[in-house]
Design an enzyme around this catalytic site. Structure first.
Site, PDB file in Angstrom:
ATOM      1  N   GLY A   1      30.850  44.713  58.477  1.00  0.00           N
ATOM      2  CA  GLY A   1      30.613  43.364  58.982  1.00  0.00           C
ATOM      3  C   GLY A   1      31.120  42.274  58.062  1.00  0.00           C
TER       4      GLY A   1
ATOM      5  N   ASP B   1      26.970  48.928  58.223  1.00  0.00           N
ATOM      6  CA  ASP B   1      26.641  47.715  57.469  1.00  0.00           C
ATOM      7  C   ASP B   1      25.133  47.528  57.452  1.00  0.00           C
ATOM      8  OD1 ASP B   1      28.660  45.028  56.773  1.00  0.00           O
ATOM      9  OD2 ASP B   1      26.486  44.812  56.605  1.00  0.00           O
TER      10      ASP B   1
ATOM     11  N   ILE C   1      37.757  49.834  48.124  1.00  0.00           N
ATOM     12  CA  ILE C   1      38.221  48.454  47.982  1.00  0.00           C
ATOM     13  C   ILE C   1      37.809  47.960  46.596  1.00  0.00           C
ATOM     14  CG2 ILE C   1      38.210  46.120  48.919  1.00  0.00           C
ATOM     15  CD1 ILE C   1      39.336  48.291  50.805  1.00  0.00           C
ATOM     16  N   SER C   2      38.785  47.688  45.755  1.00  0.00           N
ATOM     17  CA  SER C   2      38.498  47.213  44.409  1.00  0.00           C
ATOM     18  C   SER C   2      38.965  45.764  44.263  1.00  0.00           C
ATOM     19  CB  SER C   2      39.159  48.120  43.365  1.00  0.00           C
ATOM     20  OG  SER C   2      38.667  47.829  42.068  1.00  0.00           O
TER      21      SER C   2
ATOM     22  N   LYS D   1      39.084  41.657  39.401  1.00  0.00           N
ATOM     23  CA  LYS D   1      38.045  41.418  38.395  1.00  0.00           C
ATOM     24  C   LYS D   1      37.625  42.704  37.676  1.00  0.00           C
ATOM     25  CE  LYS D   1      36.383  37.353  40.818  1.00  0.00           C
ATOM     26  NZ  LYS D   1      37.547  37.296  41.723  1.00  0.00           N
TER      27      LYS D   1
ATOM     28  N   VAL E   1      36.236  30.184  47.621  1.00  0.00           N
ATOM     29  CA  VAL E   1      36.209  28.744  47.345  1.00  0.00           C
ATOM     30  C   VAL E   1      36.602  27.907  48.557  1.00  0.00           C
ATOM     31  CG1 VAL E   1      36.624  28.977  44.880  1.00  0.00           C
ATOM     32  CG2 VAL E   1      38.585  28.801  46.427  1.00  0.00           C
TER      33      VAL E   1
ATOM     34  N   THR F   1      35.615  24.528  38.508  1.00  0.00           N
ATOM     35  CA  THR F   1      34.998  24.877  37.223  1.00  0.00           C
ATOM     36  C   THR F   1      35.819  24.421  36.024  1.00  0.00           C
ATOM     37  OG1 THR F   1      36.001  27.076  37.318  1.00  0.00           O
ATOM     38  CG2 THR F   1      33.769  26.853  38.187  1.00  0.00           C
TER      39      THR F   1
END
Length: 616
Positions: free
Chosen positions: A292, A315, A407-408, A411, A456, A473
């Site tokens: 989802g 999900d 799914i990576s 980061k 964002v 930021t």
């Protein structure tokens, strides 16, 4: 219906006049008496025959104001066939009415009649169209002054629609096209004023209020350059979607939409190797965990195109997955699918599902992904991202799944936060399980996805809607971006070329400064950055990097058969290390926050906490 009847009356009148004038011209305006008799005998048959063919060619089903070249061609066919039948009629029918004296119209009469009929029947339709167009050309001072970029077929269609419909409230000032041969030429009465280098000058001098980019067949790179020029004019920007985005391929003013950030950052449509994808998806039982979410739901949409035997959408959050279900019901009514509500933390629930449905391919998109939230809640990152993923990996091994795709994220590369470290440990587990199992385990790593939940873009849009300020930021912070469909397509493609143990890295293009993204969104919303909408710098958040990396610095990437997918060389990792680590995580997961973070540091050597990070 009333106008159709009126058109039939006009056709009858002009057919009679055309036949009469054909005889006048043929006999130098002195028609012999016997031909006048034949004329009287021929009028009704000629009119009836022509009207029948007009009906066959749908000349009375067309709307007058949309009369086109296609309708003119239909008139030519209709009149030509009617004339042919009339010639046969003149030979076979009228002989007995003329006291055994045989008369027929000379062939030149038929030729002249054909020309006059086409001109008359076509003329009344195009005169009507011109009158309708001229009605739409009146523009009040309140109409928005419009510039159209592109002087091709799409622009011609838009101009016609705008002129016909007053409610569009546009006053078309001119067209822009880089083709020099079109300069100063007219398209539907609108002049081509120059190339893209003239956009700013024309907008300034002609007080342009809105720009429509009507270039549906242009490539992304060209469109982006045009948009970058247009956004400096402070005009409202609209665009037609690309041809591949329009399901029916038809260009219409109803397809117009506001230019969005995806138009500026998006790239060329992904070219998929459908044969490879079909081989491992078509006719298979597929599971998408986190189905989802932003990526998970798009994976479901893309997978549906390849006709799986059964698509299991798994999900924990029922509202999102319900929306996906309704969308797939509409777009793919024949798709065999099941919606399963559950958590990857619940190993018993997972085991039941795998045992019942025996999936062959698993796409694992379920995860906590918000960096600041996971920084303050590391136990949840461990429970969901690490232990939850371990549960899925174990089930894949136990029930002989053919392929598992993790799914990576970028980061996970040299992580400085708990979320990234947890995803890096998932990559470690994927490579360990691949060594110990017959299942092919792979991970696909990419950066931020435009418009995904928590990204964002939605945040900036909300802030703009509230009048600002837009919060960034750091002035130098940048990120890699790709669109949701592109990310999902490349994940599926990576799965097709995987052999097991690889970490695939998607080509994310060039990094984008977040402050530039904010400025573009403000501009596209019709405001001036720093004037109408302020930008406020809030400082880096806990665990946040200034620059993201897509690959491990010490590992070189290798190209694959797909130009947007690269691969890291598989690392051999002992499954015993993973099993021991999971036991260690389970022991501390309900304990002290600092203890959890220290264990993550121990298990993920590349994880380096930032010095300023402190527990709250």
């Amino acid at each position: 219906m009333q106008k159709d009847k009126k058109l039939i009356v006009y056709d009858i009148f002009f057919l009679i006049i055309s036949l009469y004038f054909a005889l006048l011209l043929r006999f130098d305006f002195s028609i012999p008496p016997e031909y006048m008799i034949f004329l009287k005998l021929s009028i009704i048959p000629v009119v009836v025959i022509t009207l029948i063919f007009n009906k066959i060619f749908n000349l009375y089903n067309s709307i007058w104001k949309y009369a086109s070249v296609e309708e003119l061609v239909s008139i030519v066919y209709s009149v030509s066939l009617a004339n042919l039948i009339f010639i046969i009629y003149s030979y076979l029918i009228n002989y007995k009415f003329l006291e055994n004296r045989y008369y027929r119209f000379p062939y030149t009469v038929h030729i002249i009649f054909w020309i006059l009929s086409v001109l008359a029947l076509g003329g009344i339709r195009f005169i009507y169209r011109l009158s309708e167009d001229s009605k739409g050309e009146y523009k009040s001072s309140k109409d928005k002054r419009l510039l159209i970029v592109g002087a091709g077929d799409a622009s011609a269609m838009l101009i016609r629609e705008i002129k016909k419909h007053k409610n569009f409230n546009y006053n078309i000032i001119g067209l822009i096209d880089d083709d020099r041969s079109k300069k100063k030429k007219l398209i539907n009465g609108i002049k081509v004023l120059g190339g893209r280098d003239q956009i700013q000058r024309i907008c300034r001098e002609a007080n342009i209020e809105e720009i429509i980019i009507a270039m549906p067949s242009a490539d992304i790179k060209t469109k982006r350059k045009i948009i970058n020029i247009c956004k400096t004019t402070k005009c409202k920007l609209k665009t037609l979607p690309g041809i591949y985005e329009m399901i029916d391929g038809n260009v219409s003013i109803s397809k117009l939409r506001d230019v969005n950030i995806e138009d500026l950052l998006g790239r060329e449509e992904v070219k998929l190797n459908n044969e490879n994808i079909n081989r491992y998806i078509k006719g298979k039982v597929i599971v998408v965990t986190g189905g989802g979410g932003s990526i998970g739901s798009e994976l479901c949409r893309q997978i549906a195109r390849f006709e799986p035997k059964l698509l299991l959408i798994f999900d924990i959050y029922e509202n999102n997955v319900y929306d996906v279900q309704m969308e797939l019901n509409y777009k793919y009514p024949k798709l065999n699918k099941k919606i399963i509500i559950g958590s990857i933390r619940d190993v018993d629930r997972l085991t039941d599902i795998f045992e019942k449905y025996r999936p062959q391919v698993v796409f694992h998109a379920a995860a906590h992904k918000h960096v600041p939230l996971m920084e303050n809640n590391p136990a949840e990152a461990v429970k969901n991202n690490i232990i939850g993923t371990y549960n899925v990996l174990k089930c894949c091994n136990k029930f002989n799944v053919e392929k598992f795709v993790q799914i990576s994220t970028d980061k996970a590369v040299n992580p400085t936060n708990v979320m990234g470290a947890s995803k890096r440990f998932c990559e470690i587990m994927v490579q360990a399980f691949d060594e110990a199992s017959k299942t092919e385990y792979v991970a696909v790593r990419f950066g931020n996805v435009l418009g995904s939940n928590g990204s964002v873009i939605p945040l900036f849009k909300k802030q703009i809607a509230h009048g600002g300020p837009v919060t960034v930021t750091h002035p130098e912070i940048n990120r890699f971006f790709m669109t949701i469909p592109e990310a999902a397509q490349l994940v599926i493609q990576a799965g097709a070329i995987a052999h097991g143990g690889e970490i695939f890295v998607l080509d994310m293009g060039k990094p984008v400064k977040i402050v530039d993204l904010a400025k573009d969104l403000i501009t596209l919303s019709g405001y001036e950055p720093g004037v109408d909408i302020k930008i406020k710098y809030t400082g880096l958040r806990p665990g946040e990097k200034l620059y993201e990396e897509l690959l491990m610095n010490e590992v070189a990437l290798t190209s694959t058969e797909h130009d947007k997918i690269f691969v890291e060389k598989p690392n051999k990792i002992d499954i015993n290390f993973v099993e021991k680590s999971i036991e260690d995580f389970k022991k501390v997961v309900n304990g002290d926050k600092e203890q959890i973070i220290k264990l993550i540091e121990e298990k993920v050597p590349t994880y380096k906490r930032k010095k300023y990070q402190k527990d709250e």
